[in-house]
Design a protein around this motif. Structure first.
Motif, PDB file in Angstrom:
ATOM      1  N   UNK A 338     161.960 -23.574  23.122  1.00 48.98           N
ATOM      2  CA  UNK A 338     160.609 -22.777  22.365  1.00 48.98           C
ATOM      3  C   UNK A 338     159.790 -22.368  23.590  1.00 48.98           C
ATOM      4  N   UNK A 339     160.443 -23.074  24.658  1.00 49.65           N
ATOM      5  CA  UNK A 339     159.229 -23.461  25.912  1.00 49.65           C
ATOM      6  C   UNK A 339     159.306 -21.803  26.798  1.00 49.65           C
ATOM      7  N   UNK A 340     160.762 -21.388  26.760  1.00 46.45           N
ATOM      8  CA  UNK A 340     161.195 -20.489  26.911  1.00 46.45           C
ATOM      9  C   UNK A 340     160.637 -19.226  25.826  1.00 46.45           C
ATOM     10  N   UNK A 341     160.512 -19.022  25.139  1.00 45.16           N
ATOM     11  CA  UNK A 341     159.643 -18.032  24.299  1.00 45.16           C
ATOM     12  C   UNK A 341     158.541 -17.616  25.072  1.00 45.16           C
ATOM     13  N   UNK A 346     153.435 -14.338  24.395  1.00 45.81           N
ATOM     14  CA  UNK A 346     151.966 -15.540  24.471  1.00 45.81           C
ATOM     15  C   UNK A 346     152.378 -15.572  23.181  1.00 45.81           C
ATOM     16  N   UNK A 347     151.647 -17.486  22.459  1.00 47.61           N
ATOM     17  CA  UNK A 347     152.302 -17.627  20.864  1.00 47.61           C
ATOM     18  C   UNK A 347     150.570 -17.583  20.576  1.00 47.61           C
ATOM     19  N   UNK A 348     150.325 -16.923  19.490  1.00 46.51           N
ATOM     20  CA  UNK A 348     149.305 -17.229  18.579  1.00 46.51           C
ATOM     21  C   UNK A 348     148.832 -18.155  18.231  1.00 46.51           C
ATOM     22  N   UNK A 371     155.029 -15.016  18.105  1.00 46.62           N
ATOM     23  CA  UNK A 371     154.353 -14.752  19.437  1.00 46.62           C
ATOM     24  C   UNK A 371     153.876 -13.463  19.264  1.00 46.62           C
ATOM     25  N   UNK A 372     152.894 -12.666  20.378  1.00 46.49           N
ATOM     26  CA  UNK A 372     152.263 -11.194  20.498  1.00 46.49           C
ATOM     27  C   UNK A 372     153.616 -11.031  21.082  1.00 46.49           C
ATOM     28  N   UNK A 373     154.536  -9.686  20.610  1.00 45.15           N
ATOM     29  CA  UNK A 373     155.301  -9.677  21.232  1.00 45.15           C
ATOM     30  C   UNK A 373     154.913  -7.979  21.667  1.00 45.15           C
ATOM     31  N   UNK A 376     151.563  -4.925  20.928  1.00 45.84           N
ATOM     32  CA  UNK A 376     150.851  -6.137  20.091  1.00 45.84           C
ATOM     33  C   UNK A 376     151.037  -6.451  18.944  1.00 45.84           C
ATOM     34  N   UNK A 377     152.743  -6.640  18.666  1.00 52.03           N
ATOM     35  CA  UNK A 377     152.973  -6.491  17.499  1.00 52.03           C
ATOM     36  C   UNK A 377     153.596  -7.919  17.631  1.00 52.03           C
ATOM     37  N   UNK A 378     152.809  -8.726  16.157  1.00 49.36           N
ATOM     38  CA  UNK A 378     153.459 -10.371  15.849  1.00 49.36           C
ATOM     39  C   UNK A 378     154.376 -10.746  15.791  1.00 49.36           C
ATOM     40  N   UNK A 379     155.645 -11.354  16.357  1.00 49.92           N
ATOM     41  CA  UNK A 379     156.756 -12.008  15.345  1.00 49.92           C
ATOM     42  C   UNK A 379     156.999 -13.070  16.374  1.00 49.92           C
ATOM     43  N   UNK A 380     157.451 -13.107  14.256  1.00 46.75           N
ATOM     44  CA  UNK A 380     157.967 -15.360  14.317  1.00 46.75           C
ATOM     45  C   UNK A 380     158.978 -15.014  14.498  1.00 46.75           C
ATOM     46  N   UNK A 381     159.766 -16.391  15.127  1.00 49.74           N
ATOM     47  CA  UNK A 381     160.302 -16.628  15.771  1.00 49.74           C
ATOM     48  C   UNK A 381     161.484 -17.921  15.218  1.00 49.74           C
TER      49      UNK A 381
END
Length: 776
Positions: A338-341, A346-348, A371-373, A376-381
């Motif tokens: 999680x910290x690495x990602x 940048x996390x939302x 996260x903002x990929x 500018x696309x939001x991506x869920x992990x």
């Protein structure tokens, strides 16, 4: 494409309904029939001919268990496999000559159900039950024969499944609720019953295309309303997602096809972004020394559809269609990943959830972050361990509830066991099937909040649950005796809604007891059923006497003699599912039955079936009005004075019959009462005050006074001088800074007593205005 209509697929808005038959071998008119059959040879069951179609078996249609046995050999012994083959041979013999509507041999369906169960690695008894699940219902095979051939455990499972299949579909809500109750109680006794049933439903949904469009929609709707929430509650996420999408495809085929085409087009347009994110994540995790499996995943069509519909978005506005799953080797590396990602993208804000520290109620564990990929696309992990991934996909089937001793149950198993046990507890306390359905409905759609005891034990409750729900969740006795609560060390009312992370402490007293008002703010089925059970069992004599009076009043209004002859009572009991006339009186007294409807039923019996029964004429019907119910104010929980208007003797009053609360008395000019009378006019009756009332009644008054020393003391002294008791006082600023408004709740004998108090207080120095106050 913009989907802004139709809320019917939102689980919380659906009325849970059960269905006619719960396998695909039902009769032509059965609600869930998905595999009509034919049998050239004479059927073993006398009902068999009703289930046949005119389809001729195809010449080369062959069903084999080779694939099933190959899969089972991975975890079952040779002796177990021998038993499975024996069950297959028996089932094949029983279904010989039958075909599905698709033309396949019918035995292919039990084999397919067993293969799905084998994917979950269910035990040999469950696999055998899957192969045999239709033989009792279809071929009239007796349970004793199954016990002799395959043993009692297998016979019990098949018997449980067969009982479900005997459910007849009716549109009446009581019948639907009873069907649903039977299914849940069978599941509570042995969770394998519902696992086999879910496998059965999944195969039916996969092969639903051969049915007519109307049946496809009906069966898919039932699947969405019943089986999807159960699969979710048991943590069977793979089957949960597949059943959702299959149901969506058959309920709204055009929307499904349109959305599917849009997804396919988007895959090409967004492939570059997905590949770039995948490469960056893998490289970053490798540099950090983390061994991880990284998979890209696409949200389900139904999930995308719900987001478009609920948030009124077009497809192009739904950005987070793709997500990524990261599976690591141990618990600590989940947080390291999680910290690495978060260092990579940048996390939302507000989009991080830790379901590892606080698992969902169905056992699901993962870290979720958005996260903002690139671009500018939001991506869920989703980040989890291998064990968490196994539970996330297979839920309760991943751990064997019935293979372990009680002491070795995992946390997930304990939660599931507790939920299944709560179904049995609710059943014991519930009056009827509709009520049982109402209580369980909330638990099947959990949108949970997580709260703690002062000793840091965590509890998951449905969103909107109150401190009183928390008390009942700990133990029924704690709930019944609750008097107050402290949330985060602050005293608050029991009706306070809980929020994530609250630390809740319940304060009890042996003298505390539930009141009907508690039903207005509890959320969970367990709390609601416990309160209703208490209210039904306490002061039954009061409720029975009130119901007797109300029924007599309703009978007189229809020119019937209230003293019913025994022959008429017997007919009434036979048609009303009650054991005694006293039970009917009690149901009326607590608002469960309507006196007017029972009286009308009795009139129908008199006119149609029993013309010789005494019939009393009491003048012209249009001028015949029943006597009002007399209120003394000391009747207990069966009669309550409404807190919105607090009627007192001398007020003109009306009565409202509320389910499980009995008779609620309002002032005739109460605005709440007038509004509710328009909505439910049949639930209102005439009431009047009795004579020689020997108690005091609460009443609210509001006094506006000058801001000067001693004003409150003078008013309180005057109220005391008038022989009234003050039970509550609060103050607020008046319309100007020189004035203060004081609210009193006082106890008076009646309207005349109140008028004297108001007159005396009004003449005090500094009092500007005084009036009786209502909370309308």
């Amino acid at each position: 494409m913009n989907l802004q209509d139709d809320k019917s697929l939102t689980p919380a808005n659906t009325a849970l309904a059960t269905t006619s038959r719960m396998s695909d071998n039902a009769a032509e008119n059965a609600a869930e029939n998905t595999s009509e059959k034919t049998a050239p040879k004479a059927p073993r069951s006398k009902h068999k001919s009703e289930t046949h179609s005119n389809i001729v078996p195809t010449a080369n249609a062959v069903a084999s268990i080779t694939e099933l046995t190959n899969r089972l050999s991975e975890y079952l012994s040779a002796a177990d496999l021998k038993q499975v083959k024996e069950a297959y041979r028996f089932s094949d013999e029983m279904h010989l000559g039958q075909v599905r509507k698709s033309g396949e041999p019918y035995i292919s369906h039990p084999i397919a159900v067993a293969e799905i169960c084998a994917e979950w690695k269910l035990d040999v008894q469950a696999i055998m039950a899957a192969l045999l699940h239709d033989v009792m219902e279809d071929q009239d095979v007796k349970k004793e024969e199954l016990i002799e051939r395959f043993g009692a455990p297998v016979a019990a499972l098949v018997d449980g499944l067969s009982k479900l299949e005997k459910i007849e579909f009716q549109s009446h809500i009581e019948a639907q609720a009873e069907n649903f109750r039977k299914m849940l109680l069978a599941m509570a006794r042995d969770v394998r019953v519902i696992l086999v049933k879910l496998a059965d439903r999944l195969h039916n949904m996969r092969t639903l295309g051969v049915m007519s469009p109307e049946k496809q929609r009906r069966i898919a709707s039932e699947t969405m309303e019943v089986y999807v929430p159960i699969a979710h509650r048991l943590g069977l996420n793979n089957i949960y997602r597949e059943l959702q999408d299959l149901s969506f495809a058959h309920i709204y085929p055009l929307r499904y096809r349109t959305l599917s085409k849009a997804i396919k087009a988007a895959r090409g347009n967004r492939r570059e972004v997905v590949n770039k994110i995948m490469a960056s994540v893998k490289a970053t995790l490798a540099e950090a020394g983390l061994e991880a499996q990284v998979d890209g995943r696409e949200k389900t069509l139904y999930g995308i559809y719900c987001k478009m519909r609920d948030k009124q978005l077009s497809f192009s506005q739904v950005l987070d269609i793709y997500g990524f799953r990261i599976v690591v080797d141990n618990f600590q590396n989940s947080y390291y990943a999680l910290g690495t990602l978060h260092a990579l993208y940048k996390p939302m804000p507000g989009k991080f959830k830790d379901y590892i520290a606080i698992p969902k109620s169905n056992g699901y564990q993962s870290l979720h972050t958005t996260l903002i990929g690139p671009y500018g696309t939001p991506v869920e992990f989703q980040i989890r361990t291998q064990e968490m991934h196994r539970v996330a996909e297979s839920g309760v089937a991943a751990h064997w509830l019935y293979k372990n001793e009680e002491g070795s149950l995992t946390d997930l198993q304990q939660r599931t066991h507790a939920w299944l046990q709560s179904l049995l507890d609710i059943q014991k306390q519930t009056g009827d099937s509709a009520e049982f359905l109402e209580h369980v409905k909330v638990d099947l759609f959990p949108d949970s909040v997580y709260v703690f005891t002062p000793k840091s034990k965590i509890f998951a409750l449905p969103r909107g649950a109150t401190a009183l729900d928390f008390a009942y969740n700990i133990h029924t006795d704690i709930g019944d005796q609750a008097i107050a609560t402290r949330i985060n060390n602050e005293p608050v009312p029991l009706r306070t809604e809980l929020k994530n992370g609250d630390i809740v402490e319940i304060i009890t007293s042996p003298n505390s007891r539930p009141t009907p008002n508690w039903l207005t703010y509890v959320r969970t089925g367990k709390a609601r059923s416990a309160i209703r059970h208490y209210l039904r069992t306490i002061n039954l004599n009061e409720s029975t006497e009130l119901g007797k009076q109300l029924l007599a009043q309703a009978l007189v209004s229809l020119h019937l003699n209230p003293d019913l002859p025994e022959s008429l009572v017997d007919k009434l009991l036979n048609e009303s599912s009650a054991n005694t006339l006293e039970e009917i009186h009690t149901d009326i007294g607590i608002g469960k039955r309507m006196a007017a409807l029972v009286a009308r039923h009795i009139l129908d019996l008199v006119e149609n079936d029993s013309p010789s029964i005494p019939f009393q004429h009491i003048g012209d019907e249009k001028h015949n009005k029943p006597d009002p119910v007399i209120i003394y104010g000391s009747e207990g929980v069966s009669v309550q004075l409404s807190p919105c208007c607090l009627p007192i003797p001398g007020d003109s009053i009306v009565g409202q019959l509320k389910r499980d609360q009995g008779l609620v008395v309002h002032s005739s000019d109460c605005t709440n009462a007038k509004r509710m009378q328009v909505k439910e006019p049949d639930r209102w009756i005439d009431v009047t005050w009795g004579e020689d009332l020997n108690r005091r009644f609460d009443c609210r008054i509001s006094v506006i006074v000058n801001n000067e020393r001693g004003a409150l003391a003078r008013i309180a002294a005057e109220i005391g001088e008038a022989d009234a008791n003050i039970s509550h006082v609060n103050m607020e600023d008046g319309e100007s800074k020189d004035m203060t408004k004081i609210h009193f709740t006082i106890q008076v004998d009646g309207r005349v007593h109140l008028a004297r108090i108001i007159r005396n207080v009004k003449h005090l120095n500094g009092v500007s205005k005084i009036h009786r106050e209502y909370s309308n």
